[in-house]
Design a protein around this motif. Structure first.
Motif, PDB file in Angstrom:
ATOM      1  N   UNK A 117      30.646  22.439 -45.221  1.00 27.16           N
ATOM      2  CA  UNK A 117      31.118  22.650 -43.866  1.00 27.16           C
ATOM      3  C   UNK A 117      32.617  22.875 -43.852  1.00 27.16           C
TER       4      UNK A 117
ATOM      5  N   UNK B   7      29.876  33.219 -49.931  1.00 30.02           N
ATOM      6  CA  UNK B   7      29.019  33.647 -48.827  1.00 30.02           C
ATOM      7  C   UNK B   7      29.288  32.697 -47.663  1.00 30.02           C
TER       8      UNK B   7
ATOM      9  N   UNK C 169      33.731  22.836 -37.422  1.00 37.13           N
ATOM     10  CA  UNK C 169      32.679  22.834 -36.425  1.00 37.13           C
ATOM     11  C   UNK C 169      33.289  22.604 -35.049  1.00 37.13           C
TER      12      UNK C 169
ATOM     13  N   UNK D  41      28.536  31.392 -43.778  1.00 40.32           N
ATOM     14  CA  UNK D  41      27.519  31.334 -42.742  1.00 40.32           C
ATOM     15  C   UNK D  41      28.071  30.700 -41.473  1.00 40.32           C
TER      16      UNK D  41
ATOM     17  N   UNK E 117      29.034  29.036 -48.941  1.00 44.18           N
ATOM     18  CA  UNK E 117      28.052  28.761 -49.988  1.00 44.18           C
ATOM     19  C   UNK E 117      28.529  29.407 -51.268  1.00 44.18           C
TER      20      UNK E 117
ATOM     21  N   UNK F  40      25.514  23.486 -52.828  1.00 41.21           N
ATOM     22  CA  UNK F  40      25.004  23.484 -51.464  1.00 41.21           C
ATOM     23  C   UNK F  40      26.026  24.052 -50.503  1.00 41.21           C
ATOM     24  N   UNK F  41      25.601  24.275 -49.277  1.00 34.09           N
ATOM     25  CA  UNK F  41      26.538  24.719 -48.254  1.00 34.09           C
ATOM     26  C   UNK F  41      27.564  23.612 -47.978  1.00 34.09           C
TER      27      UNK F  41
ATOM     28  N   UNK G 176      30.166  27.502 -42.454  1.00 31.84           N
ATOM     29  CA  UNK G 176      29.909  26.988 -43.791  1.00 31.84           C
ATOM     30  C   UNK G 176      30.289  28.043 -44.821  1.00 31.84           C
TER      31      UNK G 176
ATOM     32  N   UNK H  69      34.456  19.463 -44.266  1.00 31.76           N
ATOM     33  CA  UNK H  69      34.736  18.962 -45.617  1.00 31.76           C
ATOM     34  C   UNK H  69      35.824  19.751 -46.336  1.00 31.76           C
TER      35      UNK H  69
END
Lengths: 112, 115
Positions: free
Chosen positions: B45, B88, B48, B90, B37, B42-43, B35, B59
């Motif tokens: 994606x 940032x 995955x 994650x 940020x 919001x975070x 992810x 996304x």
């Protein structure tokens, strides 16, 4: 398209108060909803997960509720403490693929 | 030791450079996520992976690529970094518990600045 909104973006309250954080989502067809806590430099931690068939979940001083029909969830924090200061995010999973759609978070400051 | 680790924790780079962010987990989970940020958002994606042979775009995958080297390792690459990739980042993992009970476990994040 599912959208998740958290209002307010920031909240400051005195220690000891009970408080409610809000999360709203536009599509009621969700799989589950989660509340996370974000501390600077420490990543995110899952606090509570509510399955679509549930109305609420509790963990210690935290209680999360879910009302799918109105597209709303609340996180209730009882007897707030300075250590509760963090950013709280809610995230919705639209289906079993577990791709989360996130709100922008509410930054909570608890004043001693 | 942390269950999900990310390296580096902070990185400053210049436009056009290739950057790799690494994620390792000891939770034994099959599913891993990347992810980003941004302030006030919001975070979101990026990519995955549900197992070593399964990689999926999220996304906002444009400008990023990933590699799942093993069940425990998932790397994110920026082939030619640009300033709007400053964010940032994650990494997260999850296990397939079923019944809507799965949650994700996050690393501490990598703060990337592209000048």
């Amino acid at each position: 398209k599912q959208e998740v909104t958290q209002i307010p973006a920031a909240l400051s309250v005195p220690e000891g108060e009970n408080l409610v954080l809000n999360c709203s989502f536009t599509d009621s067809a969700i799989y589950n909803l989660q509340w996370f806590r974000q501390d600077p430099g420490k990543g995110l931690t899952s606090l509570l997960l509510i399955q679509s068939s549930q109305r609420e979940q509790t963990s210690g001083r935290l209680n999360a509720s879910l009302d799918k029909s109105s597209g709303r969830s609340t996180l209730y924090i009882a007897a707030s403490q300075p250590g509760d200061s963090a950013t709280y995010l809610c995230a919705v999973s639209p289906d079993s693929n577990y791709q989360l759609i996130w709100g922008a978070g509410t930054k909570l400051i608890i004043k001693p | 030791d942390a269950d999900v680790t990310q390296t580096p924790r902070n990185r400053i780079t210049k436009t056009g450079k290739r950057i790799m962010l690494e994620c390792s987990q000891t939770k034994g989970h099959d599913r891993m996520y990347w992810y980003r940020q941004d302030p006030g958002l919001g975070l979101r994606l990026i990519y995955y992976s549900f197992d070593v042979k399964d990689i999926n775009k999220g996304e906002i995958s444009d400008g990023y690529s990933v590699s799942r080297q093993a069940q425990a390792k998932f790397s994110l690459s920026l082939e030619s970094a640009i300033p709007n990739q400053t964010a940032l980042y994650f990494c997260a993992t999850s296990d397939l518990l079923g019944g809507g009970t799965d949650t994700q476990y996050f690393g501490p994040g990598t703060r990337l600045t592209v000048l």
